[in-house]
Design a protein around this motif. Structure first.
Motif, PDB file in Angstrom:
ATOM      1  N   ASP A 191      86.410  41.225  35.216  1.00 36.40           N
ATOM      2  CA  ASP A 191      85.794  42.549  35.331  1.00 36.40           C
ATOM      3  C   ASP A 191      86.691  43.610  34.694  1.00 36.40           C
ATOM      4  OD1 ASP A 191      83.693  41.394  36.747  1.00 36.40           O
ATOM      5  OD2 ASP A 191      84.561  41.864  38.716  1.00 36.40           O
ATOM      6  N   THR A 216      77.399  55.450  23.626  1.00 34.46           N
ATOM      7  CA  THR A 216      76.869  54.127  23.277  1.00 34.46           C
ATOM      8  C   THR A 216      78.000  53.103  23.209  1.00 34.46           C
ATOM      9  OG1 THR A 216      74.986  55.077  22.112  1.00 34.46           O
ATOM     10  CG2 THR A 216      75.618  52.857  21.484  1.00 34.46           C
ATOM     11  N   PHE A 239      71.937  45.592  48.887  1.00 33.77           N
ATOM     12  CA  PHE A 239      71.081  45.698  47.700  1.00 33.77           C
ATOM     13  C   PHE A 239      70.105  44.521  47.580  1.00 33.77           C
ATOM     14  CE2 PHE A 239      74.670  43.366  45.822  1.00 33.77           C
ATOM     15  CZ  PHE A 239      74.055  42.479  44.949  1.00 33.77           C
ATOM     16  N   ILE A 240      70.505  43.363  48.069  1.00 35.37           N
ATOM     17  CA  ILE A 240      69.595  42.208  47.959  1.00 35.37           C
ATOM     18  C   ILE A 240      68.377  42.409  48.858  1.00 35.37           C
ATOM     19  CG2 ILE A 240      69.376  39.735  48.491  1.00 35.37           C
ATOM     20  CD1 ILE A 240      72.270  39.456  47.458  1.00 35.37           C
ATOM     21  N   GLU A 286      74.072  53.204  26.476  1.00 32.87           N
ATOM     22  CA  GLU A 286      73.305  53.229  25.229  1.00 32.87           C
ATOM     23  C   GLU A 286      72.316  54.391  25.226  1.00 32.87           C
ATOM     24  OE1 GLU A 286      70.431  50.532  22.378  1.00 32.87           O
ATOM     25  OE2 GLU A 286      70.951  49.763  24.351  1.00 32.87           O
ATOM     26  N   VAL A 325      80.707  52.995  24.905  1.00 32.72           N
ATOM     27  CA  VAL A 325      81.282  52.565  26.186  1.00 32.72           C
ATOM     28  C   VAL A 325      80.234  51.859  27.036  1.00 32.72           C
ATOM     29  CG1 VAL A 325      83.164  54.219  26.311  1.00 32.72           C
ATOM     30  CG2 VAL A 325      80.948  54.828  27.306  1.00 32.72           C
ATOM     31  N   GLY A 326      79.040  51.653  26.505  1.00 35.65           N
ATOM     32  CA  GLY A 326      78.037  50.897  27.246  1.00 35.65           C
ATOM     33  C   GLY A 326      76.908  51.753  27.800  1.00 35.65           C
ATOM     34  N   GLU A 384      86.835  43.564  30.949  1.00 36.12           N
ATOM     35  CA  GLU A 384      85.702  44.279  30.358  1.00 36.12           C
ATOM     36  C   GLU A 384      85.956  45.784  30.369  1.00 36.12           C
ATOM     37  OE1 GLU A 384      81.370  43.235  30.349  1.00 36.12           O
ATOM     38  OE2 GLU A 384      81.438  44.427  32.191  1.00 36.12           O
ATOM     39  N   SER A 390      68.823  49.160  45.073  1.00 38.51           N
ATOM     40  CA  SER A 390      68.593  47.732  44.816  1.00 38.51           C
ATOM     41  C   SER A 390      69.637  47.183  43.841  1.00 38.51           C
ATOM     42  CB  SER A 390      67.183  47.509  44.271  1.00 38.51           C
ATOM     43  OG  SER A 390      67.044  48.135  43.017  1.00 38.51           O
ATOM     44  N   ARG A 391      70.483  48.047  43.298  1.00 36.09           N
ATOM     45  CA  ARG A 391      71.564  47.579  42.427  1.00 36.09           C
ATOM     46  C   ARG A 391      72.935  47.792  43.055  1.00 36.09           C
ATOM     47  NH1 ARG A 391      67.208  48.652  39.734  1.00 36.09           N
ATOM     48  NH2 ARG A 391      66.702  47.624  37.773  1.00 36.09           N
ATOM     49  N   ARG A 394      66.142  44.911  47.286  1.00 34.52           N
ATOM     50  CA  ARG A 394      65.498  44.284  46.144  1.00 34.52           C
ATOM     51  C   ARG A 394      64.295  43.427  46.575  1.00 34.52           C
ATOM     52  NH1 ARG A 394      67.626  44.770  42.270  1.00 34.52           N
ATOM     53  NH2 ARG A 394      66.738  43.922  40.425  1.00 34.52           N
ATOM     54  N   LYS A 395      64.489  42.679  47.662  1.00 35.69           N
ATOM     55  CA  LYS A 395      63.398  41.835  48.159  1.00 35.69           C
ATOM     56  C   LYS A 395      62.222  42.707  48.604  1.00 35.69           C
ATOM     57  CE  LYS A 395      66.077  37.892  49.836  1.00 35.69           C
ATOM     58  NZ  LYS A 395      66.638  37.238  51.022  1.00 35.69           N
ATOM     59  N   LEU A 421      72.908  49.949  32.099  1.00 33.11           N
ATOM     60  CA  LEU A 421      73.046  48.501  32.238  1.00 33.11           C
ATOM     61  C   LEU A 421      73.006  48.116  33.720  1.00 33.11           C
ATOM     62  CD1 LEU A 421      75.875  48.015  29.602  1.00 33.11           C
ATOM     63  CD2 LEU A 421      73.507  47.260  29.381  1.00 33.11           C
ATOM     64  N   PRO A 422      72.525  46.896  34.011  1.00 29.45           N
ATOM     65  CA  PRO A 422      72.349  46.509  35.422  1.00 29.45           C
ATOM     66  C   PRO A 422      73.646  46.555  36.245  1.00 29.45           C
ATOM     67  CG  PRO A 422      71.384  44.871  33.957  1.00 29.45           C
ATOM     68  CD  PRO A 422      72.080  45.857  33.089  1.00 29.45           C
ATOM     69  N   ASN A 423      74.778  46.342  35.608  1.00 25.11           N
ATOM     70  CA  ASN A 423      76.038  46.356  36.371  1.00 25.11           C
ATOM     71  C   ASN A 423      76.677  47.742  36.364  1.00 25.11           C
ATOM     72  OD1 ASN A 423      76.746  46.389  33.665  1.00 25.11           O
ATOM     73  ND2 ASN A 423      78.663  45.291  34.038  1.00 25.11           N
TER      74      ASN A 423
END
Lengths: 844, 347
Positions: free
Chosen positions: A502, A27, A379-380, A32, A29-30, A505, A400-401, A383-384, A194-196
């Motif tokens: 980046d 948790t 990915f874009i 969760e 380190v991101g 972080e 998609s990510r 995603r579309k 997480l999304p990233n």
């Protein structure tokens, strides 16, 4: 993603951590951890846990590995068998109805005993016969004359999956008598990715974070692969039409596989990770996707050859042609549009690239040769496609990510290895790899000093480099400067200034947010700016609260029909253009409101039976679209609503009267006086929602700032309201707040005594009281300091069509005591003026 | 007996009779009657004064003095008696005049601020004390302000974090957070340093339920300056939490992701319902997620008009509804906008 700990432990040694500590590390380190499901392992010690635990523990004395030495028929039932079981402490007979034991019936002692999960009397486990997960305690029972006090378990009973068709047959090397929790006890972390951090939607990805946080080595899976079959070259081809959309495509081939169930441990892991085991070929693709984060797709090679008219298949990646359709393996047929990327062959579409395979080319039980795809997609674009087709899959989630193209090759290699191990067959030599668009893995330079300044820390340059290297960056340190090379599994690191953020972080996350010091702001105070509108808005709230009103906070979304209720039924007003919501949650909330009065009426209606006195106000915007302007005007409005009893009922007095027009006016006067707004006037007016005879406009400096009055009886009938009349005010706040004064004149308290006297005059009924007052003030001049109406009389004494207004007047001079003679003169002037201006006569 | 002796004896008798009459007086009316009889114009003492004209010259001063003494004695006695009677009367009044103190008081029609306003004011005040000023921003926004300028270009995966209400006007949506206000305040203030708080309504496409609303209030906090650090973000939030939740409040920052901050964090406070033991409010974790925060992303600074090579900043955003819900353990978030008087009048 659901992470089984036993799997994580393959790549980073977490044996020495209890479940709770590991979840905390993740948790922080991101990663969760939202829930921990125990599948055999015990609850961690201590009574304070920071996570939600569910699932089942398998106490060592009740749950063990046992072996079935012989399967005997039941004397009285065909669908039951008796098993001669050894559990390490002795031999017992266990009764079961598991169909997967029938084949072993009547074979005498088994040459290879069956290893099973065995529970003893008193064990608490899930009831296999009930839907969902319901706990039960295993008791001694007699079925058709045979007594049994222990049980051989299915996956459902142990909480591994919902499978209850048969009992679990463990691998042959499972040690008889070993506590089951020691053999295969597990826990599954439900990790919110997480999304990233989609790179961590994989067991290896999470293991890398854990290893970095704990400073432990990472054991990557052994990817060594024996390629013993005939080479793949020349037996398939790849054609990429748009490298932007498809940076890489890799093919591998395995021939002569047996499409059979995967080994038990593989199926168990897939189940725990939330994926249904299918067969060893499909399982291998899913397993490697969960392992590395690279979605893979297996084609039936012979089917592709057939489609190529017995030639070698050519895989073509391209966007869909107009009118093309594809039926995906979930059975849904999709209409494709020319932006959607496809994997095709010369005969047509095979799969929706990166999202889902086609139904036709899927691996079946008859498949012998498998062509394996590992690819990388934009990915874009994915995603579309996903959002247009409203389709989702584990593959689409990752693609998609953004999945790094390097993983395409690594995934294919590892997957071929797993297919060979679980399904047999020979892996063809070599891969076909079309890689037209490799990403530039950014190289970032940052100074340790800048990092420490940004974080408020004192981390050494070496420690920063260590952290990054644990995350697989390759770092060069020179003095204060680190040059970091992004590892080829990350697409979330950028170049330049953003890349530095980046890495900031990454360093802070692994260093630990909890170790960063906590300091007060040490920054120059910005210019302090006064915003009179905001200040006065809050003053307005306070004043209205002091005047006894309850504040409301209301929805902005409504419907034109709801707002139209504020008009009489036959009302035909001008067209009102609304700001419309494209995807409303309900038709009842499909536009942004235009009328704060409509909101007030709805809230009065809602509360009409809840209290006998309602006194509300709301301050908030209405949304008015403006031609040629992108955003609507957000006009700040104030509404006031009063209805019911003037005071709350009280035991010592009778029923209080209902509020009337002048209660509302009193509130408005109190508000405007409190805001020190001068030049306020009220003028009879009309408004479609209000009673035509009981409506006033509020004027500030001669300009209309709002309207107030009694709710029109026809409008009142549109709402479920009680008998008392309803009084409403709707005020445009901006001009009011602009006229409000923060600084205002304070008059000196008079030193000389005032002279008080009353004055009653008779005027025509049509003359407004405010005009009479104005004339009196005009006549009285500056020494007339106060004029207060205290009585209105209508009746015989003053005659038909007339009214008598009685005022109390206060005269004071700033410099002397006024004499009777002074006051007499002023009084005479007032009376004369009243006569001249209004035809008023003194009431005798 | 001399004339003098006779007269003095008469005075003594007057005094004795008067005092004995006074002793029998029990109320203020009798006391007044006594005063008229014994000290009035036609009283015996006053008769002595008027009869002095016919006395001997030598006798007069003696008699005058003696009569005066008698009068003073009686006046004094009168005053004493009055005080006694008044005290008695008061005592009696105090004993008999009693109220039923348990009867309800006369209701005063009190106005109230909406609970969301109350909590928002508290938050505004705390940040105000630290030099933050309120900056208003629109509720209907452009796609650019809500997403693109916040480092979420079209089709950016992070856009999925917000379920958005779009309008039928091209490029216009209902803001999903107060963060677009960051860009607006930056563009208004650049290159000055910023300490701003941005409260307001936000909207998200959700199914309405006890736990989720389509409209809710948020407040955004933004600091921009030269060399603003993560440690200062932590310190500011710690101070804020201690003032909102109490000196003993436990806090932690936990890595998270928002496209417009980097590094990003969730700010948690120890659950004030269970003190960390685990309860349904904190979903058994002992922590309550209060707000999301982080260092302002360089792309956002740039869109706001600040050079990210020179300026840095931090931002935080918190839901007012959610924290009010937790603070008062309210079971249903929809209460806030239903405006049921039975709910509102409890605040």
């Amino acid at each position: 993603m659901k992470l089984p700990l036993s799997w994580l432990n393959d790549y980073v040694d977490i044996h020495d951590l209890d479940i709770e500590s590991l979840a905390k590390v993740m948790t922080m380190v991101g990663l969760e951890v939202e829930e921990i499901r125990l599948v055999g392992l015990g609850m961690p010690r201590g009574d304070q846990h920071e996570f939600k635990y569910t699932g089942l523990s398998w106490p060592a004395e009740k749950f063990v590995v046992a072996q079935i030495d012989e399967v005997l028929p039941h004397p009285n039932a065909d669908r039951l068998v008796l098993c001669r079981v050894q559990d390490g402490t002795g031999e017992t007979i266990v009764l079961t109805g598991a169909p997967n034991l029938y084949p072993f019936k009547d074979q005498g002692p088994l040459a290879q005993p069956l290893k099973v999960a065995y529970v003893r009397e008193g064990a608490v486990l899930y009831d296999g016969h009930q839907p969902g997960r319901k706990l039960m305690t295993l008791k001694k029972m007699k079925i058709r004359g045979v007594e049994s006090s222990s049980m051989i378990c299915s996956e459902k009973e142990l909480g591994i999956s919902d499978e209850h068709e048969g009992v679990i047959i463990l691998d042959d090397d499972a040690p008889t008598g070993m506590p089951l929790a020691d053999y295969m006890g597990d826990a599954v972390f439900d990790v919110d990715t997480l999304p990233n951090m989609v790179r961590d939607a994989s067991v290896l990805g999470m293991a890398r974070e854990v290893s970095a946080a704990l400073g432990k080595p990472l054991h990557e899976p052994d990817a060594s692969l024996e390629m013993t079959g005939p080479p793949i070259q020349g037996r398939a081809a790849i054609e990429i039409k748009d490298p932007e959309l498809n940076p890489r495509f890799v093919l591998g081939l395995i021939e002569g596989v047996t499409v059979q169930p995967s080994p038990y441990w593989v199926r168990r892991r897939l189940n725990l990770a939330g994926m249904r085991p299918i067969n060893c070929i499909v399982d291998a693709t899913n397993y490697v996707m969960l392992e590395l984060g690279e979605p893979l797709h297996a084609f039936d090679y012979d089917f592709l050859i057939k489609r190529a008219n017995d030639g070698h298949p050519t895989i073509i990646t391209r966007t869909a042609r107009p009118g093309e359709t594809l039926t995906t393996l979930d059975g849904v047929t999709h209409q494709l549009d020319p932006e959607m990327e496809l994997v095709t062959d010369t005969a047509g579409p095979l799969s929706l690239a990166g999202v889902m395979g086609g139904e036709e080319s899927e691996v079946s039980l008859d498949t012998i040769n498998v062509l394996l795809e590992g690819a990388s997609w934009n990915f874009i674009n994915i995603r579309k496609t996903v959002s247009k087709l409203k389709i989702n899959s584990e593959a689409a989630y990752r693609f998609s990510r953004g999945v790094h193209p390097a993983l395409a090759e690594a995934g294919v290699r590892l997957c071929l290895k797993r297919m060979a191990a679980w399904g047999g067959g020979q892996v063809a030599q070599g891969l076909i790899d079309n890689y037209p668009n490799p990403p530039a893995d950014p190289v970032i330079t940052l100074s340790a000093d800048w990092v420490n300044q940004s974080l408020g820390t004192d981390i050494s340059v070496q420690e920063m480099a260590d952290i990054l290297e644990r995350l697989a960056f390759i770092c060069e340190v020179e003095g204060d400067t680190i040059t970091a090379h992004t590892p080829p599994h990350r697409l979330d690191i950028n170049e330049g200034l953003i890349g530095r953020a980046d890495l900031l972080e990454e360093i802070s996350r692994i260093y630990g947010y909890d170790k960063i010091p906590s300091r007060r702001l040490d920054q120059p105070l910005p210019p302090q700016i006064i915003d009179p509108v905001l200040l006065m808005q809050e003053t307005t709230r306070d004043l209205l609260v002091n005047l006894g009103l309850q504040e409301l906070v209301a929805y902005r979304m409504t419907s034109p029909e709801r707002e139209a209720r504020r008009f009489p039924p036959e009302y035909d007003g001008p067209y009102e253009e609304y700001l419309e919501i494209q995807n409303p949650i309900t038709v009842e909330r499909r536009v942004m409101r235009r009328s704060i009065l409509a909101t007030m009426l709805e809230i009065l209606e809602y509360n009409s039976h809840l209290d006998r006195r309602l006194a509300f106000f709301e301050i908030g915007p209405v949304f008015l679209p403006v031609d040629g302007q992108q955003l609507p005007n957000e006009k700040l409005m104030l509404s006031i609503g009063l209805t019911g009893l003037r005071d709350l009922p009280y035991w010592a007095e009778g029923e209080p009267p209902w509020m009337d027009f002048y209660d509302l006016k009193g509130v408005l006067e109190g508000l405007l006086m409190g805001l020190h707004v001068d030049h306020v006037a009220y003028r009879a007016a009309v408004h479609p929602s209000l009673h035509p005879g009981k409506t006033a406009e509020i004027l500030i400096d001669g300009k209309v700032a709002g309207v107030m009055g009694e709710l029109h009886p026809l409008v009142k009938a549109n709402y479920e309201l009680n008998e008392p009349p309803v009084y409403l005010a709707e005020i445009n706040l901006a001009p009011v707040l602009a006229a409000a004064r923060i600084l205002f004149d304070v008059e000196a308290v008079p030193t000389y005594p005032p002279v008080l006297e009353d004055l009653a005059v008779v005027v025509d009924e049509t003359v407004p009281a405010a005009e009479v007052e104005a004339v009196i003030r005009q006549g009285g001049g500056e020494n007339l300091t106060k004029v207060q109406l205290f009585d209105i009389y209508r009746g015989q004494q003053v005659g038909q069509g007339k009214k008598s207004l009685a005022f109390s007047l206060t005269y004071v001079a700033p410099d002397r005591t006024l004499t009777d003679k002074d006051v007499g003169k002023l009084r005479k002037r007032i009376i004369t003026l009243l006569d001249q201006e209004l035809g008023a006569v003194l009431r005798s | 007996m001399t004339e003098k002796e006779t007269q003095l004896a008469k005075l003594t008798q007057i005094q004795a009779e008067a005092l004995s009459a006074l002793a029998k007086v029990t109320d203020t009316a009798a006391l007044e009657a006594w005063r008229v009889t014994h000290l009035g114009r036609s009283s015996a003492v006053m008769g002595v004064f008027s009869s002095m004209a016919g006395m001997d010259k030598e006798l007069r001063p003696v008699m005058g003095k003696a009569a005066n003494e008698v009068r003073q004695t009686l006046e004094h006695a009168l005053e004493e008696k009055r005080q006694v009677l008044e005290a008695e009367a008061l005592q009696q009044a105090l004993e008999t005049e009693t109220l039923d103190v348990t009867l309800p008081g006369r209701p005063v029609t009190r106005g109230r601020l909406h609970p969301l306003t109350q909590v928002l004011r508290r938050i505004t005040q705390i940040f105000g004390d630290m030099g933050f000023q309120v900056y208003p921003s629109p509720e209907v926004e452009t796609d650019d302000y809500n997403f693109t300028y916040l480092n979420m270009p079209p089709y950016h995966p992070a856009r999925d974090m917000w379920d958005t209400f779009y309008t039928k006007t091209e490029g216009v949506l209902l803001r999903t957070h107060t963060s677009p206000g960051q860009i607006r305040v930056m563009r208004a203030r650049a290159p000055e340093p910023i300490r701003a708080i941005l409260p307001g309504a936000t909207m998200r496409y959700e199914q309405l339920s006890a736990r989720s609303e389509i409209e809710f209030a948020q407040v955004e906090v933004l600091v921009v300056g030269k060399q603003v650090s993560f440690a200062e973000l932590k310190g500011t939030l710690d101070d804020f939490a201690r003032r909102l939740f109490g000196e003993e409040a436990r806090t932690r920052l936990r890595p998270s992701h928002f496209p417009f901050t980097e590094p990003s964090a969730e700010f948690d406070v120890g659950c004030f319902v269970c003190n960390g033991a685990g309860c349904p409010v904190c979903k058994e974790t002992g922590w309550l997620e209060i707000l999301g925060c982080g260092m302002v992303h360089p792309v956002v600074l740039e869109y706001g008009g600040y050079d990210p090579a020179v300026y840095s900043g931090f931002a935080a955003g918190m839901g007012i509804d959610r924290s009010t819900l937790m603070r008062y353990r309210i079971d249903d978030i929809r209460h806030f906008r239903n405006n049921d008087v039975r709910f509102l009048r409890q605040f």
